[in-house]
Design a protein around this motif. Structure first.
Motif, PDB file in Angstrom:
ATOM      1  N   GLN A  49     -48.823  38.082 -65.529  1.00 21.93           N
ATOM      2  CA  GLN A  49     -47.580  38.239 -66.293  1.00 21.93           C
ATOM      3  C   GLN A  49     -47.575  37.307 -67.504  1.00 21.93           C
ATOM      4  OE1 GLN A  49     -44.485  37.724 -63.249  1.00 21.93           O
ATOM      5  NE2 GLN A  49     -44.126  39.923 -63.308  1.00 21.93           N
ATOM      6  N   TYR A  50     -48.112  36.136 -67.319  1.00 18.37           N
ATOM      7  CA  TYR A  50     -48.191  35.159 -68.402  1.00 18.37           C
ATOM      8  C   TYR A  50     -49.045  35.693 -69.548  1.00 18.37           C
ATOM      9  CZ  TYR A  50     -49.427  30.754 -70.754  1.00 18.37           C
ATOM     10  OH  TYR A  50     -49.649  29.768 -71.670  1.00 18.37           O
ATOM     11  N   ALA A  51     -50.146  36.330 -69.206  1.00 18.80           N
ATOM     12  CA  ALA A  51     -51.008  36.898 -70.243  1.00 18.80           C
ATOM     13  C   ALA A  51     -50.233  37.921 -71.066  1.00 18.80           C
ATOM     14  CB  ALA A  51     -52.243  37.550 -69.610  1.00 18.80           C
ATOM     15  N   HIS A  52     -49.437  38.720 -70.386  1.00 18.03           N
ATOM     16  CA  HIS A  52     -48.628  39.712 -71.096  1.00 18.03           C
ATOM     17  C   HIS A  52     -47.615  39.029 -72.012  1.00 18.03           C
ATOM     18  CE1 HIS A  52     -45.375  42.727 -71.634  1.00 18.03           C
ATOM     19  NE2 HIS A  52     -46.391  43.547 -71.762  1.00 18.03           N
ATOM     20  N   ALA A  53     -46.941  38.024 -71.467  1.00 16.29           N
ATOM     21  CA  ALA A  53     -45.935  37.308 -72.250  1.00 16.29           C
ATOM     22  C   ALA A  53     -46.586  36.627 -73.463  1.00 16.29           C
ATOM     23  CB  ALA A  53     -45.234  36.267 -71.374  1.00 16.29           C
ATOM     24  N   ARG A  54     -47.745  36.067 -73.262  1.00 22.75           N
ATOM     25  CA  ARG A  54     -48.463  35.411 -74.355  1.00 22.75           C
ATOM     26  C   ARG A  54     -48.778  36.413 -75.466  1.00 22.75           C
ATOM     27  NH1 ARG A  54     -53.563  31.439 -72.772  1.00 22.75           N
ATOM     28  NH2 ARG A  54     -52.552  29.512 -73.423  1.00 22.75           N
ATOM     29  N   GLY A  55     -49.229  37.566 -75.071  1.00 20.12           N
ATOM     30  CA  GLY A  55     -49.556  38.600 -76.049  1.00 20.12           C
ATOM     31  C   GLY A  55     -48.319  39.034 -76.824  1.00 20.12           C
ATOM     32  N   ARG A  56     -47.251  39.284 -76.093  1.00 15.87           N
ATOM     33  CA  ARG A  56     -46.015  39.718 -76.740  1.00 15.87           C
ATOM     34  C   ARG A  56     -45.467  38.616 -77.648  1.00 15.87           C
ATOM     35  NH1 ARG A  56     -45.289  44.585 -77.455  1.00 15.87           N
ATOM     36  NH2 ARG A  56     -43.046  44.221 -77.604  1.00 15.87           N
ATOM     37  N   SER A  57     -45.606  37.397 -77.190  1.00 19.02           N
ATOM     38  CA  SER A  57     -45.143  36.260 -77.988  1.00 19.02           C
ATOM     39  C   SER A  57     -45.919  36.157 -79.296  1.00 19.02           C
ATOM     40  CB  SER A  57     -45.298  34.986 -77.152  1.00 19.02           C
ATOM     41  OG  SER A  57     -45.489  33.870 -77.970  1.00 19.02           O
ATOM     42  N   THR A  58     -47.206  36.466 -79.225  1.00 24.94           N
ATOM     43  CA  THR A  58     -48.031  36.444 -80.434  1.00 24.94           C
ATOM     44  C   THR A  58     -47.528  37.453 -81.458  1.00 24.94           C
ATOM     45  OG1 THR A  58     -49.931  35.855 -79.081  1.00 24.94           O
ATOM     46  CG2 THR A  58     -50.384  36.666 -81.296  1.00 24.94           C
ATOM     47  N   LEU A  59     -47.156  38.620 -80.969  1.00 28.41           N
ATOM     48  CA  LEU A  59     -46.658  39.652 -81.884  1.00 28.41           C
ATOM     49  C   LEU A  59     -45.349  39.205 -82.547  1.00 28.41           C
ATOM     50  CD1 LEU A  59     -47.450  42.771 -79.657  1.00 28.41           C
ATOM     51  CD2 LEU A  59     -48.647  42.061 -81.729  1.00 28.41           C
ATOM     52  N   ARG A  60     -44.507  38.552 -81.758  1.00 21.73           N
ATOM     53  CA  ARG A  60     -43.257  38.046 -82.340  1.00 21.73           C
ATOM     54  C   ARG A  60     -43.540  36.957 -83.366  1.00 21.73           C
ATOM     55  NH1 ARG A  60     -41.618  38.344 -76.881  1.00 21.73           N
ATOM     56  NH2 ARG A  60     -41.973  36.113 -76.575  1.00 21.73           N
ATOM     57  N   LYS A  61     -44.478  36.086 -83.004  1.00 25.73           N
ATOM     58  CA  LYS A  61     -44.834  34.966 -83.867  1.00 25.73           C
ATOM     59  C   LYS A  61     -45.413  35.449 -85.205  1.00 25.73           C
ATOM     60  CE  LYS A  61     -44.930  30.405 -83.362  1.00 25.73           C
ATOM     61  NZ  LYS A  61     -43.872  29.612 -82.736  1.00 25.73           N
ATOM     62  N   ALA A  62     -46.137  36.547 -85.128  1.00 23.00           N
ATOM     63  CA  ALA A  62     -46.798  37.060 -86.334  1.00 23.00           C
ATOM     64  C   ALA A  62     -45.781  37.420 -87.403  1.00 23.00           C
ATOM     65  CB  ALA A  62     -47.640  38.272 -85.972  1.00 23.00           C
ATOM     66  N   LEU A  63     -44.613  37.851 -86.963  1.00 19.72           N
ATOM     67  CA  LEU A  63     -43.590  38.252 -87.924  1.00 19.72           C
ATOM     68  C   LEU A  63     -43.013  37.059 -88.670  1.00 19.72           C
ATOM     69  CD1 LEU A  63     -41.792  41.078 -85.937  1.00 19.72           C
ATOM     70  CD2 LEU A  63     -43.327  41.298 -87.900  1.00 19.72           C
ATOM     71  N   GLU A  64     -43.222  35.848 -88.122  1.00 15.31           N
ATOM     72  CA  GLU A  64     -42.796  34.664 -88.853  1.00 15.31           C
ATOM     73  C   GLU A  64     -43.743  34.393 -90.016  1.00 15.31           C
ATOM     74  OE1 GLU A  64     -42.395  31.401 -86.124  1.00 15.31           O
ATOM     75  OE2 GLU A  64     -41.039  32.545 -84.816  1.00 15.31           O
ATOM     76  N   ALA A  65     -45.044  34.630 -89.773  1.00 13.27           N
ATOM     77  CA  ALA A  65     -46.039  34.416 -90.830  1.00 13.27           C
ATOM     78  C   ALA A  65     -46.029  35.557 -91.840  1.00 13.27           C
ATOM     79  CB  ALA A  65     -47.429  34.268 -90.214  1.00 13.27           C
ATOM     80  N   PHE A  66     -45.828  36.763 -91.324  1.00  8.18           N
ATOM     81  CA  PHE A  66     -45.810  37.951 -92.205  1.00  8.18           C
ATOM     82  C   PHE A  66     -44.535  38.749 -91.933  1.00  8.18           C
ATOM     83  CE2 PHE A  66     -50.298  36.990 -91.391  1.00  8.18           C
ATOM     84  CZ  PHE A  66     -50.808  36.950 -92.677  1.00  8.18           C
ATOM     85  N   PRO A  67     -43.427  38.279 -92.492  1.00  2.00           N
ATOM     86  CA  PRO A  67     -42.136  38.921 -92.174  1.00  2.00           C
ATOM     87  C   PRO A  67     -42.122  40.413 -92.489  1.00  2.00           C
ATOM     88  CG  PRO A  67     -41.826  36.886 -93.401  1.00  2.00           C
ATOM     89  CD  PRO A  67     -43.281  37.186 -93.456  1.00  2.00           C
ATOM     90  N   ASP A  68     -42.929  40.848 -93.426  1.00  2.00           N
ATOM     91  CA  ASP A  68     -42.875  42.258 -93.820  1.00  2.00           C
ATOM     92  C   ASP A  68     -43.939  43.095 -93.118  1.00  2.00           C
ATOM     93  OD1 ASP A  68     -44.870  40.847 -95.101  1.00  2.00           O
ATOM     94  OD2 ASP A  68     -44.989  42.310 -96.741  1.00  2.00           O
ATOM     95  N   MET A  69     -44.666  42.477 -92.196  1.00  2.00           N
ATOM     96  CA  MET A  69     -45.756  43.224 -91.563  1.00  2.00           C
ATOM     97  C   MET A  69     -45.202  44.287 -90.615  1.00  2.00           C
ATOM     98  SD  MET A  69     -49.112  41.740 -89.612  1.00  2.00           S
ATOM     99  CE  MET A  69     -50.116  41.306 -91.026  1.00  2.00           C
ATOM    100  N   ASP A  70     -45.804  45.448 -90.660  1.00  2.00           N
ATOM    101  CA  ASP A  70     -45.350  46.568 -89.830  1.00  2.00           C
ATOM    102  C   ASP A  70     -46.151  46.587 -88.527  1.00  2.00           C
ATOM    103  OD1 ASP A  70     -44.494  48.868 -88.683  1.00  2.00           O
ATOM    104  OD2 ASP A  70     -44.728  50.117 -90.487  1.00  2.00           O
ATOM    105  N   LEU A  71     -45.481  46.290 -87.420  1.00  2.15           N
ATOM    106  CA  LEU A  71     -46.183  46.230 -86.136  1.00  2.15           C
ATOM    107  C   LEU A  71     -45.827  47.415 -85.237  1.00  2.15           C
ATOM    108  CD1 LEU A  71     -45.942  42.408 -85.348  1.00  2.15           C
ATOM    109  CD2 LEU A  71     -47.810  43.676 -86.402  1.00  2.15           C
ATOM    110  N   THR A  72     -45.304  48.444 -85.820  1.00  2.00           N
ATOM    111  CA  THR A  72     -45.044  49.640 -85.019  1.00  2.00           C
ATOM    112  C   THR A  72     -46.371  50.299 -84.673  1.00  2.00           C
ATOM    113  OG1 THR A  72     -44.900  50.989 -87.007  1.00  2.00           O
ATOM    114  CG2 THR A  72     -42.842  50.051 -86.181  1.00  2.00           C
ATOM    115  N   PRO A  73     -46.389  51.067 -83.588  1.00  2.00           N
ATOM    116  CA  PRO A  73     -47.630  51.744 -83.195  1.00  2.00           C
ATOM    117  C   PRO A  73     -48.237  52.544 -84.341  1.00  2.00           C
ATOM    118  CG  PRO A  73     -46.014  51.960 -81.457  1.00  2.00           C
ATOM    119  CD  PRO A  73     -45.326  51.265 -82.602  1.00  2.00           C
ATOM    120  N   ALA A  74     -47.388  53.238 -85.055  1.00  2.00           N
ATOM    121  CA  ALA A  74     -47.889  54.088 -86.134  1.00  2.00           C
ATOM    122  C   ALA A  74     -48.632  53.285 -87.186  1.00  2.00           C
ATOM    123  CB  ALA A  74     -46.734  54.855 -86.772  1.00  2.00           C
TER     124      ALA A  74
END
Length: 592
Positions: free
Chosen positions: A461-486
């Motif tokens: 579960q921690y691995a999953h949370a870490r991964g999801r946290s990374t995606l959230r964190k990325a938006l701080e560095a690249f606020p305009d980055m599009d992380l939708t599946p598409a």
RNA sequence: GCGCCCGUAGCUCAGCUGGAUAGAGCGCUGCCCUCCGAAGGCAGAGGUCAGGGGUUCGAAUCCCUUCGGGCGCGCCA
């Protein structure tokens, strides 16, 4: 999207071509060879044993297995997705695919989370019935029930994910002597609820407090009207009332473990008369019509003769014709049907409802029953249906390495609810599945809530949370980055050239094959182990980023590389979430 | 006595319808955080896969046998 199945088909096609060229015999069972991930990554992406498996058949056309393998390799090398193919050892074919193959798989996974790994429904596969739990309706669920419950539920989910039409079923044992005991126990509580001092619960009745509310409810429904009736009058209504109450209790317990059956099948319903007959009689008659029933004597068991052994003629089912050790009685000495007779009728009902794959999940103490039940299913279905019995071994309940004492007497047992309330459904479910079903299991109440790598539930579960946290964190560095599946699916995955990244991609690409094999083997624990491996690969790669900052998923300087890496992270969390969903375990966004 | 399940590192266990040099966690030894979650990672030591036979290109895996453990063995469910 199953890379391994894809290459199995390609190699089968190559072999078929060699057949038409007359270099291989016409009759070959292509199911015999496998395409699998090699244990040693230096061997490439896929390994195939076809040249060795068909060594005999290829001897005339090719000579030694290696020469045969060379011919297959030559054909494989012409495939556009193959980077290299070579022969190794006694005749292994090691294949390296072009990196874009993995890129495509990851892109698909990112764009179709929840679909990746799922198999299309197989047309001719037939309906599957998974029967599990089937605890007696005489009280709340014991902790001993929870392994089979979780196992059956996860297996059903797994089979559904693998494309089978699955029904989850519970067999209510509401016809035996024990439910009469339940009725008498409830009746006592009924008298108690009316103010009578009942004192200690007599030997032979169920003493648990959980029957007190049933007594109260009986008063609410019947008032004092049952008091002066003879047992023959009140037994049936009280019994049904108590059974219904117990089933409500059990359903509540199961719900706490996120388990829900679609069908609750009553044993008693099999003995409801339709005219002069009932379902049990009908099943026995059906067997009789096939000349599988006879009147005869059984030899006593070898060794110690049972005290009350009495040689008598009885009605027997010829289970030995279907692999059983002895023929089995269908009638008791009092003329009533045996439990086995109802079970035959029950499984006949499953067959008549269209199930050709039946899976029964039992406790290991019922192992002696397997052969006769398989024999019965073979007999009633004429071989058209198959039964697989999965036996679950005992769970040893521990706390900090010390066994938790469970006394059977006085109704003082550890309930399933106690355990779920203490450690949570996720921990119970994952740990029940982090072991092969036929191996005994130690369940440590202290360890499973530990937030450390010792605890596999947490680790995954921690691995999953870490991964999801990374995606959230990325938006701080690249606020305009599009992380939708598409958007992620069109990331330039060719930028991912680190060994750790490619290893993660290769593991993700194995997911569809793993599903297929786990489903085929009826072994959901393989999912749990795979998820643990996958989590480990992720944690490992993550930590490399501590030494080599250039390997971190988020790189403020390199937008496109970051985007590609986030696509990988996203596919990783998608597979973890998918696998956890099959196991019925939550995939948290963050750990608290 | 018979049947089923099991026997893999000191401990708890994986090992994918027979595949290449048998793996993981714990424990033990030694390491890695000024920066994406160290709730993590890396490295080392540790094995006659219970013993013995057989099948074959190849066996922890299949067959036979011995030993050791669990479960079961007309009318209980």
């Amino acid at each position: 999207m199953n890379l391994f199945a894809d290459f199995h088909a390609r190699i089968a096609a190559i072999l078929a071509r060699l057949q038409t060229e007359g270099r291989l015999p016409a009759e070959l069972d292509f199911g015999r060879f496998v395409v699998e991930p090699p244990r040693d990554p230096s061997h490439g992406d896929l390994a195939c044993n076809a040249a060795m498996v068909f060594a005999k058949e290829a001897k005339a056309g090719f000579g030694a297995p290696r020469a045969f393998a060379e011919a297959i390799v030559a054909a494989l090398a012409r495939e556009d997705s193959v980077a290299s193919a070579e022969v190794a050892g006694p005749g292994f074919i090691n294949i390296r695919v072009k990196p874009e193959i993995y890129d495509r798989i990851i892109a698909f996974c990112v764009n179709n989370p929840g679909v990746f790994g799922r198999a299309a429904s197989a047309p001719g596969a037939g309906k599957v019935n998974v029967e599990y739990v089937s605890a007696n309706p005489t009280g709340p669920m014991h902790v001993g029930h929870c392994r089979g419950a979780v196992f059956g539920d996860a297996l059903a989910s797994l089979l559904a994910f693998a494309g089978r039409a699955v029904t989850r079923e519970y067999y209510i044992n509401d016809a035996g002597a024990q439910v009469d005991v339940l009725a008498r126990s409830a009746y006592l509580r009924y008298r108690e609820a009316l103010g009578e001092a009942v004192g200690d619960i007599p030997e032979g009745l169920y003493p648990g407090d959980y029957l007190k509310p049933v007594g109260v409810a009986l008063v609410a429904k019947y008032g004092r009207s049952l008091l002066d009736q003879p047992e023959s009058q009140w037994l049936a209504p009280v019994r049904q009332f108590a059974i219904d109450a117990m089933m409500d209790l059990i359903r509540e317990d199961l719900k706490a473990l996120a388990i829900e059956h679609e069908v609750f099948f009553s044993e008693r319903s099999l003995t409801v008369k339709h005219g002069a007959s009932d379902a049990v009689m009908a099943a026995v008659d059906a067997l009789r019509a096939k000349s599988l029933i006879y009147e005869g004597r059984l030899p006593p068991p070898k060794g110690q003769l049972p005290e009350d052994w009495e040689d008598r003629e009885q009605t027997l089912f010829r289970s030995t014709q279907f692999g059983d050790d002895v023929d089995r009685p269908l009638l008791k000495s009092d003329g009533a049907y045996t439990y086995f007779a109802s079970d035959i009728a029950y499984h006949r009902s499953k067959f008549e409802r269209g199930f050709t794959t039946m899976i029964d999940v039992w406790g290991a103490d019922h192992g002696g029953y397997v052969k006769r039940m398989k024999a019965a299913v073979a007999a009633i279905s004429g071989g058209a249906a198959g039964l697989d019995v999965k036996l679950c071994q005992l769970v040893k309940l521990m706390r900090n390495g010390e066994p938790v004492k469970m006394s059977k007497r006085s109704g003082d047992f550890v309930t399933l609810r106690d355990v779920v309330d203490e450690v949570g459904a996720d921990a119970v479910r994952f740990m029940m599945l982090f072991r092969k079903n036929d191996a005994p299991l130690e369940f440590d109440l202290a360890k499973v809530i530990e937030q450390s790598k010792d605890n596999p539930v947490f680790y995954v579960q921690y691995a999953h949370a870490r991964g999801r946290s990374t995606l959230r964190k990325a938006l701080e560095a690249f606020p305009d980055m599009d992380l939708t599946p598409a958007a992620l699916r069109s990331a330039d995955l060719a930028l991912l050239d680190d060994a750790g990244e490619r290893a993660l991609m290769a593991l993700i690409a194995q997911y569809p094959r793993l599903i297929e094999q786990a489903a085929h083997a009826h072994e959901p624990h393989r999912i749990a182990f795979y998820l643990h491996d996958l989590a480990s690969a992720f944690h490992s790669h993550w930590n490399r980023g501590k030494d080599e900052h250039g390997l971190r998923f988020i790189n403020e300087e390199k937008r496109f590389l970051t985007h590609a890496r986030l696509a990988l992270v996203s596919s990783f969390t998608a597979v973890l979430a998918s696998g956890l969903a099959i196991l019925g375990v939550s995939a948290p966004e963050e750990m608290r």
